[in-house]
Design an enzyme around this catalytic site. Structure first.
Site, PDB file in Angstrom:
ATOM      1  N   CYS A  94       2.661   6.954   3.308  1.00 39.69           N
ATOM      2  CA  CYS A  94       3.193   8.266   3.223  1.00 39.69           C
ATOM      3  C   CYS A  94       5.154   8.051   4.622  1.00 39.69           C
ATOM      4  O   CYS A  94       4.446   7.993   5.618  1.00 39.69           O
ATOM      5  CB  CYS A  94       2.256   9.723   3.890  1.00 39.69           C
ATOM      6  SG  CYS A  94       1.249   9.665   2.949  1.00 39.69           S
ATOM      7  N   GLN A 121       0.656   5.841  -6.641  1.00 40.17           N
ATOM      8  CA  GLN A 121      -1.343   7.255  -6.172  1.00 40.17           C
ATOM      9  C   GLN A 121      -1.028   8.777  -6.215  1.00 40.17           C
ATOM     10  O   GLN A 121      -0.165   8.891  -5.720  1.00 40.17           O
ATOM     11  CB  GLN A 121      -1.268   7.314  -4.242  1.00 40.17           C
ATOM     12  CG  GLN A 121      -2.644   7.178  -4.006  1.00 40.17           C
ATOM     13  CD  GLN A 121      -3.168   6.529  -2.501  1.00 40.17           C
ATOM     14  OE1 GLN A 121      -2.301   7.729  -1.750  1.00 40.17           O
ATOM     15  NE2 GLN A 121      -3.868   6.040  -2.377  1.00 40.17           N
ATOM     16  N   ALA A 154       0.949   8.636  -1.452  1.00 40.15           N
ATOM     17  CA  ALA A 154       0.237   9.602  -1.835  1.00 40.15           C
ATOM     18  C   ALA A 154       0.897  10.860  -2.568  1.00 40.15           C
ATOM     19  O   ALA A 154       1.535  11.209  -1.839  1.00 40.15           O
ATOM     20  CB  ALA A 154      -0.825  10.235  -0.909  1.00 40.15           C
ATOM     21  N   GLY A 196       0.443  -3.115   4.342  1.00 42.02           N
ATOM     22  CA  GLY A 196       1.439  -2.016   4.768  1.00 42.02           C
ATOM     23  C   GLY A 196       2.488  -1.867   6.211  1.00 42.02           C
ATOM     24  O   GLY A 196       2.996  -2.265   5.663  1.00 42.02           O
ATOM     25  N   TYR A 236      -9.929  12.911   2.647  1.00 42.36           N
ATOM     26  CA  TYR A 236      -8.888  14.146   1.816  1.00 42.36           C
ATOM     27  C   TYR A 236      -9.566  14.750   0.539  1.00 42.36           C
ATOM     28  O   TYR A 236     -11.020  14.322   0.446  1.00 42.36           O
ATOM     29  CB  TYR A 236      -7.263  13.306   0.788  1.00 42.36           C
ATOM     30  CG  TYR A 236      -6.652  12.462   2.128  1.00 42.36           C
ATOM     31  CD1 TYR A 236      -6.399  13.302   2.946  1.00 42.36           C
ATOM     32  CD2 TYR A 236      -5.602  11.120   2.097  1.00 42.36           C
ATOM     33  CE1 TYR A 236      -4.971  13.633   4.415  1.00 42.36           C
ATOM     34  CE2 TYR A 236      -5.288  11.604   3.088  1.00 42.36           C
ATOM     35  CZ  TYR A 236      -4.893  12.221   3.591  1.00 42.36           C
ATOM     36  OH  TYR A 236      -4.170  12.088   4.807  1.00 42.36           O
ATOM     37  N   SER A 280       1.071  -1.234  -0.153  1.00 47.95           N
ATOM     38  CA  SER A 280       0.085   0.292   0.290  1.00 47.95           C
ATOM     39  C   SER A 280       0.793   1.221  -0.300  1.00 47.95           C
ATOM     40  O   SER A 280       2.233   1.105   0.600  1.00 47.95           O
ATOM     41  CB  SER A 280      -0.767   0.082   1.390  1.00 47.95           C
ATOM     42  OG  SER A 280      -1.799  -0.514   1.461  1.00 47.95           O
ATOM     43  N   PRO A 281       0.503   2.582  -0.565  1.00 44.00           N
ATOM     44  CA  PRO A 281       0.750   3.903   0.020  1.00 44.00           C
ATOM     45  C   PRO A 281       0.895   4.455   0.770  1.00 44.00           C
ATOM     46  O   PRO A 281       0.063   4.101   1.843  1.00 44.00           O
ATOM     47  CB  PRO A 281       0.046   4.726  -0.873  1.00 44.00           C
ATOM     48  CG  PRO A 281      -0.641   3.606  -2.086  1.00 44.00           C
ATOM     49  CD  PRO A 281      -0.745   2.555  -1.320  1.00 44.00           C
ATOM     50  N   ARG A 308      -8.431   3.900  -4.740  1.00 46.94           N
ATOM     51  CA  ARG A 308      -9.098   3.969  -3.684  1.00 46.94           C
ATOM     52  C   ARG A 308      -9.641   4.538  -2.909  1.00 46.94           C
ATOM     53  O   ARG A 308      -9.883   5.969  -2.812  1.00 46.94           O
ATOM     54  CB  ARG A 308      -7.381   4.305  -2.556  1.00 46.94           C
ATOM     55  CG  ARG A 308      -7.402   4.354  -0.923  1.00 46.94           C
ATOM     56  CD  ARG A 308      -6.352   4.055  -0.300  1.00 46.94           C
ATOM     57  NE  ARG A 308      -6.062   3.220  -0.176  1.00 46.94           N
ATOM     58  CZ  ARG A 308      -5.308   2.151   0.923  1.00 46.94           C
ATOM     59  NH1 ARG A 308      -4.710   2.749   1.842  1.00 46.94           N
ATOM     60  NH2 ARG A 308      -5.020   1.254   0.688  1.00 46.94           N
ATOM     61  N   LEU A 329      -5.309  -4.743   7.923  1.00 46.98           N
ATOM     62  CA  LEU A 329      -4.886  -5.844   9.493  1.00 46.98           C
ATOM     63  C   LEU A 329      -4.604  -7.389   8.161  1.00 46.98           C
ATOM     64  O   LEU A 329      -5.724  -8.359   8.851  1.00 46.98           O
ATOM     65  CB  LEU A 329      -6.152  -5.323   9.835  1.00 46.98           C
ATOM     66  CG  LEU A 329      -4.985  -4.831  11.034  1.00 46.98           C
ATOM     67  CD1 LEU A 329      -6.622  -4.291  12.489  1.00 46.98           C
ATOM     68  CD2 LEU A 329      -4.019  -4.586  12.233  1.00 46.98           C
TER      69      LEU A 329
END
Length: 385
Positions: free
Chosen positions: A33, A107, A65, A339, A194, A30-31, A242, A317
């Site tokens: 940050c 992303q 992101a 992630g 966002y 996953s992206p 997403r 999870l």
């Protein structure tokens, strides 16, 4: 989309074709940050951070992101693609990921009213005088409606129609820069409170100009962005979106809304809906007062896959290979994303394969490490015997 089944090989270790792009397996990083860019430019931290996941066996590795405008950064340390000078650093990362066998993805997002915030380890509040004193002053924030994200945060300026047209162009231009940088997969960030999610949710969008109000109005701008990026992104490369499948809040965005929105996304050529949740209230990305347990978001991916007729990615999870394999085998999702587990163990995909196959010879591991580990395993087996 098609899975390339191999007899005796787990789903999590089998190739997956998305348009003309084939992943070596459906495990996705996953992206995440890192808040470590300078003027939006990727550095050595990003290269090393992401490279370990490619070496660890993931099929698709997403860069975090990446802001489509300078104003759209979450923090001063966010990556960006609003300027051509940001391309070379990301090109080096995309090239490196591909050399190590992973498909490079990126992303693209805009923080909206969550912009101009401190890094999490600096307080995670709005930027203020202390931040300005160290060279990171706040900047004006924008949103669908002039509603602050939380008490004590700045009131955003409401975007007008000229602003919206400029933002659609910003996303399109960022996608073209991502293409120039060598990315094979693009994802639009339409989750976690966002900007695009802010348009979708009635909790943050109070507009009356056709970009708000009913479901169709609230979906209008995110769909315009998705259509513009799909048109700019090559037809042989996949596009992900997403979403937060639910706000987890009464009166907010719901799973039923997500099913309908996902149908619309599929209709304009989106290939995969990445199913997260929450984040509408509070400042953290996925803040939501809900019980969390392994796979707590997986049912969202299953429902959207079944009812919207679009491929989905499950996230949240997913802790081990057996859990990931069951998600894929049971048709709850087409891909699984990890992630934090990958932060704890960058070799998570390789270990997951071992867990399911019982292979002790470190098949698929980089040769530079695999031969050492195989030798150690043989030594331990001899001693145990």
């Amino acid at each position: 989309m098609s899975a390339v089944a191999q007899e005796g090989v787990p789903r999590i270790a089998s190739p997956l074709a998305l348009r003309a792009v084939t992943l070596r397996n459906p495990i996705v990083i996953s992206p995440m940050c890192q808040y470590s860019a300078v003027d939006g430019v990727a550095g050595e931290w990003h290269r090393v951070h992401l490279g370990r996941f490619a070496m660890g066996g993931a099929g698709l590795v997403f860069v975090e992101a990446t802001a489509v405008t300078e104003q759209g950064r979450i923090t001063p340390g966010d990556l960006g693609l609003w300027d051509d000078r940001q391309i070379p650093g990301l090109r080096a990362i995309a090239t490196m990921l591909a050399e190590f066998g992973a498909v490079p993805g990126i992303q693209l997002g805009h923080a909206g009213r969550k912009a101009a915030s401190q890094r999490p380890w600096q307080g995670h509040g709005p930027l203020g005088p202390d931040d300005a004193a160290r060279g990171e002053p706040p900047w004006p924030v924008v949103a669908p409606s002039p509603l602050p994200v939380a008490e004590g945060w700045p009131t955003p300026r409401e975007l007008d129609r000229d602003d919206l047209a400029a933002l659609v162009e910003a996303w399109r231009a960022a996608a073209l820069r991502a293409l120039d940088a060598g990315f094979a997969v693009a994802e639009l960030h339409c989750a976690h409170g966002y900007l695009l999610h802010q348009f979708l949710s009635p909790l943050s969008n109070r507009r009356t100009d056709g970009y708000g109000g009913d479901f169709e109005g609230r979906c209008r701008f995110p769909l315009e962005v998705a259509a513009a990026v799909r048109a700019a992104w090559p037809a042989d490369r996949p596009l992900f979106v997403r979403i937060s499948a639910t706000d987890w809040i009464e009166g907010g965005w719901t799973l039923e809304d997500s099913v309908a929105f996902s149908r619309a996304l599929a209709g304009i050529g989106v290939d995969v809906v990445d199913c997260s949740s929450g984040g509408m209230v509070g400042v953290s990305a996925t803040a939501a007062a809900v019980p969390r347990h392994p796979g707590f978001q997986v049912p969202f991916a299953g429902t959207i896959r079944r009812e919207a007729g679009v491929a989905t990615m499950a996230v949240g999870l997913i802790l081990d290979g057996a859990q990931a394999e069951a998600i894929l085998r049971d048709g709850q999702a087409d891909l699984v994303a990890v992630g934090r587990e990958a932060l704890a163990d960058p070799n998570w995909p390789l270990r997951a394969r071992q867990q399911l196959t019982g292979e002790g010879d470190f098949t698929g591991w980089p040769e530079q490490a695999g031969w050492w580990l195989s030798r150690r395993a043989r030594t331990l087996d001899r001693k145990a015997g």
